[in-house]
Write an enzyme that holds these catalytic residues in place. Structure first.
Site, short mmCIF file in Angstrom:
data_model
loop_
_atom_site.label_atom_id
_atom_site.label_comp_id
_atom_site.label_asym_id
_atom_site.label_seq_id
_atom_site.Cartn_x
_atom_site.Cartn_y
_atom_site.Cartn_z
N MET A 140 63.96 58.23 20.39
CA MET A 140 63.08 58.62 19.28
C MET A 140 61.68 58.96 19.80
O MET A 140 60.72 58.30 19.45
CB MET A 140 63.02 57.48 18.25
CG MET A 140 64.37 57.11 17.67
SD MET A 140 64.32 55.68 16.55
CE MET A 140 64.12 54.31 17.70
N GLN B 224 62.65 60.00 7.93
CA GLN B 224 61.19 59.97 7.83
C GLN B 224 60.70 60.99 6.80
O GLN B 224 59.90 60.67 5.92
CB GLN B 224 60.56 60.26 9.19
CG GLN B 224 60.80 59.19 10.24
CD GLN B 224 60.28 59.59 11.61
OE1 GLN B 224 59.93 60.76 11.85
NE2 GLN B 224 60.21 58.64 12.53
N THR C 126 59.27 53.51 20.08
CA THR C 126 58.50 54.47 19.31
C THR C 126 57.48 53.70 18.50
O THR C 126 57.79 52.62 17.98
CB THR C 126 59.40 55.29 18.37
OG1 THR C 126 58.63 55.82 17.29
CG2 THR C 126 60.50 54.45 17.77
N ASN C 127 56.29 54.23 18.38
CA ASN C 127 55.27 53.58 17.56
C ASN C 127 55.59 53.70 16.08
O ASN C 127 55.51 52.72 15.33
CB ASN C 127 53.89 54.20 17.84
CG ASN C 127 53.30 53.78 19.16
OD1 ASN C 127 52.59 52.80 19.26
ND2 ASN C 127 53.59 54.56 20.20
N THR C 128 55.97 54.90 15.65
CA THR C 128 56.18 55.15 14.22
C THR C 128 57.19 54.20 13.60
O THR C 128 56.96 53.65 12.52
CB THR C 128 56.64 56.60 14.01
OG1 THR C 128 55.58 57.49 14.39
CG2 THR C 128 56.98 56.85 12.54
N CYS D 275 51.58 57.25 20.08
CA CYS D 275 52.89 57.89 20.02
C CYS D 275 53.37 57.91 21.45
O CYS D 275 52.63 58.28 22.36
CB CYS D 275 52.78 59.31 19.46
SG CYS D 275 54.31 60.25 19.63
N THR D 276 54.60 57.49 21.68
CA THR D 276 55.06 57.31 23.05
C THR D 276 55.21 58.63 23.81
O THR D 276 55.40 58.62 25.03
CB THR D 276 56.39 56.54 23.08
OG1 THR D 276 57.35 57.18 22.21
CG2 THR D 276 56.17 55.10 22.64
N GLU D 277 55.11 59.77 23.11
CA GLU D 277 55.14 61.06 23.80
C GLU D 277 53.76 61.52 24.27
O GLU D 277 53.65 62.34 25.20
CB GLU D 277 55.74 62.16 22.90
CG GLU D 277 57.24 62.16 22.79
CD GLU D 277 57.77 61.05 21.89
OE1 GLU D 277 58.86 60.53 22.17
OE2 GLU D 277 57.09 60.71 20.91
#
Length: 231
Positions: free
Chosen positions: A10, A52, A83-85, A197-199
């Protein structure tokens, strides 16, 4: 060494970084041929994004919790949501399992406390920047959180989904993030920037900002390894 469970995919772009970091950090600690003990469930991210967009958070909770329970049954001894979200579901996931959930906002707050950062800017998806779950968690640690303007938030969000999650990294987007981070630091007084955000750490580096950047992917993985190596 404890086995680390990863709720990943994710997106898979950042989950690949998690796997690499976990193994690198274990090797740094133990040396030789040591590597992390990992169990991973990698989701089809499109299905999660559909939840989401539709606001079907209960459905998303059921999907993630089912995977978390299966990983626990398979031997995972601590759990990371990569994932942060999706930490908006952390309370429900934590309540539904019997192993520790390593919360990404908690480890980020700890890192900011170590550096004396009391006011930080948060970059992430619209869900992370605009919902209360992340900011309130940081507030409990004594961190005041600010976010970009409405237009800038949309820009940050779009770059994440339209580019970073799809493996696209452009100098133009990097420059736009630099501008946003500069404004947050110089005009709004942010003492640090949370790459929430991990990206995002795939796009920007420490030299892109005038204040410390807090790479949530790295901090999350580092804490997991510390916990996994406690005897």
């Amino acid at each position: 060494m404890k086995t680390i469970g990863l709720l990943g995919g994710m997106s898979w772009e950042s989950t690949a970084v998690y796997y690499q970091l976990l193994n690198q950090l274990v090797r740094e600690k133990l040396g030789g041929l040591h590597s992390a003990k990992v169990i991973m469930h990698s989701f089809n991210f499109d299905e999660i994004v559909a939840c989401q967009k539709a606001g079907e958070w209960d459905k998303a909770t059921a999907i993630l919790l089912d995977a978390a329970r299966k990983m626990e049954a398979s031997g995972a001894e601590l759990l990371l949501i990569c994932t942060n979200t999706m930490h908006t579901l952390a309370p429900e996931i934590e309540a539904g399992i019997n192993i520790p959930l390593v919360h990404i906002a908690d480890v980020t707050a700890e890192a900011m406390q170590e550096k004396g950062v009391r006011k930080a800017a948060l970059l992430g998806t619209l869900y992370t920047m605009e919902q209360d779950f992340y900011r309130e968690r940081l507030n409990k640690h004594g961190v005041d959180v600010i976010v970009p303007s409405v237009e800038e938030r949309q820009c940050v969000h779009n770059i994440i989904f339209d580019e970073l999650c799809q493996g696209v990294f452009t100098e133009g987007s990097r420059d736009r993030y630099r501008q946003i981070m500069s404004q947050l630091a110089e005009q709004q007084g942010a003492e640090g920037i949370i790459l929430g955000c991990t990206e995002i750490p795939l796009l920007v580096r420490a030299e892109d900002a005038s204040v410390p950047l807090f790479d949530t992917t790295y901090l999350h993985a580092k804490k997991a390894v510390e916990m996994a190596l406690i005897s």
